[in-house]
Design a protein around this motif. Sequence first.
Motif, PDB file in Angstrom:
ATOM      1  N   ASN A  39       0.822  -1.216   0.000  1.00  0.00           N
ATOM      2  CA  ASN A  39       0.000   0.000   0.000  1.00  0.00           C
ATOM      3  C   ASN A  39       0.853   1.261   0.000  1.00  0.00           C
ATOM      4  O   ASN A  39       0.524   2.239  -0.680  1.00  0.00           O
ATOM      5  CB  ASN A  39      -0.955   0.000   1.193  1.00  0.00           C
ATOM      6  CG  ASN A  39      -2.067  -1.009   1.019  1.00  0.00           C
ATOM      7  OD1 ASN A  39      -2.425  -1.381  -0.089  1.00  0.00           O
ATOM      8  ND2 ASN A  39      -2.603  -1.484   2.129  1.00  0.00           N
ATOM      9  N   ILE A  40       1.944   1.258   0.758  1.00  0.00           N
ATOM     10  CA  ILE A  40       2.828   2.429   0.774  1.00  0.00           C
ATOM     11  C   ILE A  40       3.485   2.609  -0.588  1.00  0.00           C
ATOM     12  O   ILE A  40       3.577   3.734  -1.103  1.00  0.00           O
ATOM     13  CB  ILE A  40       3.889   2.306   1.894  1.00  0.00           C
ATOM     14  CG1 ILE A  40       3.216   2.407   3.259  1.00  0.00           C
ATOM     15  CG2 ILE A  40       4.954   3.390   1.751  1.00  0.00           C
ATOM     16  CD1 ILE A  40       4.146   2.133   4.423  1.00  0.00           C
ATOM     17  N   THR A  41       3.936   1.524  -1.196  1.00  0.00           N
ATOM     18  CA  THR A  41       4.570   1.600  -2.520  1.00  0.00           C
ATOM     19  C   THR A  41       3.589   2.104  -3.560  1.00  0.00           C
ATOM     20  O   THR A  41       3.947   2.912  -4.423  1.00  0.00           O
ATOM     21  CB  THR A  41       5.113   0.219  -2.936  1.00  0.00           C
ATOM     22  OG1 THR A  41       6.014  -0.246  -1.947  1.00  0.00           O
ATOM     23  CG2 THR A  41       5.818   0.281  -4.273  1.00  0.00           C
ATOM     24  N   ASP A  42       2.362   1.634  -3.475  1.00  0.00           N
ATOM     25  CA  ASP A  42       1.347   2.021  -4.453  1.00  0.00           C
ATOM     26  C   ASP A  42       1.019   3.508  -4.379  1.00  0.00           C
ATOM     27  O   ASP A  42       0.753   4.141  -5.396  1.00  0.00           O
ATOM     28  CB  ASP A  42       0.087   1.185  -4.225  1.00  0.00           C
ATOM     29  CG  ASP A  42      -0.867   1.255  -5.392  1.00  0.00           C
ATOM     30  OD1 ASP A  42      -0.395   1.310  -6.545  1.00  0.00           O
ATOM     31  OD2 ASP A  42      -2.098   1.232  -5.149  1.00  0.00           O
ATOM     32  N   LEU A  87       9.216   5.460  -0.640  1.00  0.00           N
ATOM     33  CA  LEU A  87       9.634   4.194  -1.234  1.00  0.00           C
ATOM     34  C   LEU A  87      10.678   3.487  -0.373  1.00  0.00           C
ATOM     35  O   LEU A  87      10.673   2.260  -0.257  1.00  0.00           O
ATOM     36  CB  LEU A  87      10.182   4.419  -2.646  1.00  0.00           C
ATOM     37  CG  LEU A  87       9.147   4.775  -3.712  1.00  0.00           C
ATOM     38  CD1 LEU A  87       9.830   5.155  -5.012  1.00  0.00           C
ATOM     39  CD2 LEU A  87       8.195   3.616  -3.921  1.00  0.00           C
ATOM     40  N   ILE A  88      11.568   4.273   0.227  1.00  0.00           N
ATOM     41  CA  ILE A  88      12.571   3.690   1.122  1.00  0.00           C
ATOM     42  C   ILE A  88      11.892   3.054   2.335  1.00  0.00           C
ATOM     43  O   ILE A  88      12.249   1.940   2.745  1.00  0.00           O
ATOM     44  CB  ILE A  88      13.605   4.765   1.543  1.00  0.00           C
ATOM     45  CG1 ILE A  88      14.459   5.156   0.347  1.00  0.00           C
ATOM     46  CG2 ILE A  88      14.463   4.269   2.695  1.00  0.00           C
ATOM     47  CD1 ILE A  88      15.354   6.355   0.587  1.00  0.00           C
ATOM     48  N   ASN A  89      10.913   3.737   2.904  1.00  0.00           N
ATOM     49  CA  ASN A  89      10.172   3.169   4.037  1.00  0.00           C
ATOM     50  C   ASN A  89       9.424   1.900   3.636  1.00  0.00           C
ATOM     51  O   ASN A  89       9.404   0.920   4.380  1.00  0.00           O
ATOM     52  CB  ASN A  89       9.198   4.192   4.615  1.00  0.00           C
ATOM     53  CG  ASN A  89       9.902   5.299   5.361  1.00  0.00           C
ATOM     54  OD1 ASN A  89      11.021   5.124   5.836  1.00  0.00           O
ATOM     55  ND2 ASN A  89       9.264   6.445   5.447  1.00  0.00           N
ATOM     56  N   ALA A  90       8.822   1.914   2.463  1.00  0.00           N
ATOM     57  CA  ALA A  90       8.123   0.727   1.976  1.00  0.00           C
ATOM     58  C   ALA A  90       9.101  -0.424   1.782  1.00  0.00           C
ATOM     59  O   ALA A  90       8.793  -1.579   2.107  1.00  0.00           O
ATOM     60  CB  ALA A  90       7.407   1.028   0.670  1.00  0.00           C
TER      61      ALA A  90
END
Length: 115
Positions: A60-63, A71-74
């Motif tokens: 969900n974070i990446t999307d 993106l780094i956190n995902a």
Amino acid sequence: MAVFFIPVTNIWKPYQIPAEIWKVSKFGSNHKRTDTSPLTLKLWRVFWGVDSVFFQVSYNITDRAVETNELINADRIFFSSNIVSIIAILLTIKMVKEIDYLQANQGSHISEVFA
């Protein structure tokens, strides 16, 4: 109405099936419902559940990511998911070996009875 029962089944049945196999392998077909499952089986279910949650959060974070730090956190969450998944796989192997051992011993006991 039946649509609401499918998620509950997806949560409960993956644990219930190996638990029943383990109980029958350990105690025989007349086991009690109160017989408890081993810690390995419980940990296996917890780790697969945590892995699933981590994967969904990462997806969900990446999307929805717009910035690089999102993106780094995902990616960090996805990496954590992989570590949890490896632990779950190792627990799966341990659980299958335990069930195999129990069934092998039960088989030798049965062959002694009928010998």
